[in-house]
Design an enzyme around this catalytic site. Sequence first.
Site, PDB file in Angstrom:
ATOM      1  N   HIS A  92       0.838  -1.197   0.000  1.00  0.00           N
ATOM      2  CA  HIS A  92       0.000   0.000   0.000  1.00  0.00           C
ATOM      3  C   HIS A  92       0.877   1.254   0.000  1.00  0.00           C
ATOM      4  CE1 HIS A  92      -3.273  -2.524   1.983  1.00  0.00           C
ATOM      5  NE2 HIS A  92      -2.179  -3.156   2.392  1.00  0.00           N
ATOM      6  N   ASP A 135      -3.870   2.276  -4.699  1.00  0.00           N
ATOM      7  CA  ASP A 135      -2.474   2.122  -4.282  1.00  0.00           C
ATOM      8  C   ASP A 135      -1.945   0.709  -4.566  1.00  0.00           C
ATOM      9  OD1 ASP A 135      -4.422   1.552  -2.233  1.00  0.00           O
ATOM     10  OD2 ASP A 135      -2.818   1.295  -0.788  1.00  0.00           O
ATOM     11  N   THR A 172       0.435   5.170   1.917  1.00  0.00           N
ATOM     12  CA  THR A 172      -0.405   5.802   2.926  1.00  0.00           C
ATOM     13  C   THR A 172      -1.146   7.019   2.389  1.00  0.00           C
ATOM     14  OG1 THR A 172       1.386   7.237   3.691  1.00  0.00           O
ATOM     15  CG2 THR A 172       1.171   5.072   4.754  1.00  0.00           C
ATOM     16  N   HIS A 177      -2.714  -3.135  -3.188  1.00  0.00           N
ATOM     17  CA  HIS A 177      -4.068  -2.993  -2.659  1.00  0.00           C
ATOM     18  C   HIS A 177      -5.081  -2.882  -3.797  1.00  0.00           C
ATOM     19  CE1 HIS A 177      -6.529  -1.070   0.857  1.00  0.00           C
ATOM     20  NE2 HIS A 177      -6.998  -2.245   0.487  1.00  0.00           N
ATOM     21  N   GLU A 194       2.737  -0.857   4.494  1.00  0.00           N
ATOM     22  CA  GLU A 194       2.309   0.505   4.193  1.00  0.00           C
ATOM     23  C   GLU A 194       3.545   1.368   3.940  1.00  0.00           C
ATOM     24  OE1 GLU A 194      -0.445   2.111   3.724  1.00  0.00           O
ATOM     25  OE2 GLU A 194      -2.084   0.914   4.571  1.00  0.00           O
TER      26      GLU A 194
END
Length: 286
Positions: free
Chosen positions: A46, A176, A48, A166, A109
């Site tokens: 991912h 993302d 953020t 993701h 992340e």
Amino acid sequence: MLKQCVFSTVRLLGVGVATFALASCSSFSRVETPNQNKRVNSIVVHFTAVDKKETFRLFQDETKSVSAHFVVTEERIYQMADLSARTYHAGKSYWHGRHSLNDTSIGIEIVQEVNCNQREEGTHKFPPQVCVYPDFSPKLVNNILKALDKIYHYYPDIKAVDVVGHQDIAPLRKLDPGPRFPWQYLSQQGYGAWYETADYLDEYQKLSDTTLSQTQFLQALTMYGYQDVEPLYQAFLIGAFQTHFTPDKITGTVTKESMAAILALLKKYYPEKYEQITATFSTENE
């Protein structure tokens, strides 16, 4: 020499919740059952979209129910949870026949600020947002590789095709890690899937005399691991694949580039499925 004793708790019939312990001074024996699978079998990447401070504020807020195993910045790699723990990073998701990937995946992340316009709620227009995606810096990519290396130390059997973004697992909701994420470079370092250049060019050449079929393309995507979606949302699914594997051409419709890419991927990772899908191409064009 001391014997190790195994204690078992036994429920007495007719005595409600009363229990007592039996001690047996015998050793453990392991007999494998075929009726099992690995709990962790994928990695989800991912970004953020916000800075480090806001990322940690969200991940440490008990009311938000959002987290990941790792937060990666240019300076450091922060482990937020044990690799055996379940974190809340995937949400409603699907990959390779599995739903709700929080249960079976590791989440990474990456602190990468991304600016997007307001999402058009209630519409099915593709793309749902227009974003400005910065490049991932060399320091950031290097730390991503270190995080992946640690994950593979614990879970060495995760397949290349199961290192996903993701957007791959939730194409109707997420964008993302975006088209700038260096999937090809990571694959060259041993993490994640990418097609062979020669296979891609060969498939592209074959398509010069073939009518592109969106139905066949979507069938190939589901063979690879993507979820089948309703026609209304197919542009989002196609766009997710293109963002990952043909980032220079993201249209939401099947193109020669994306068809060549999925065929080259199937040829490399699922040769039997490749033979199956290309057989339908021959039938369609006879």
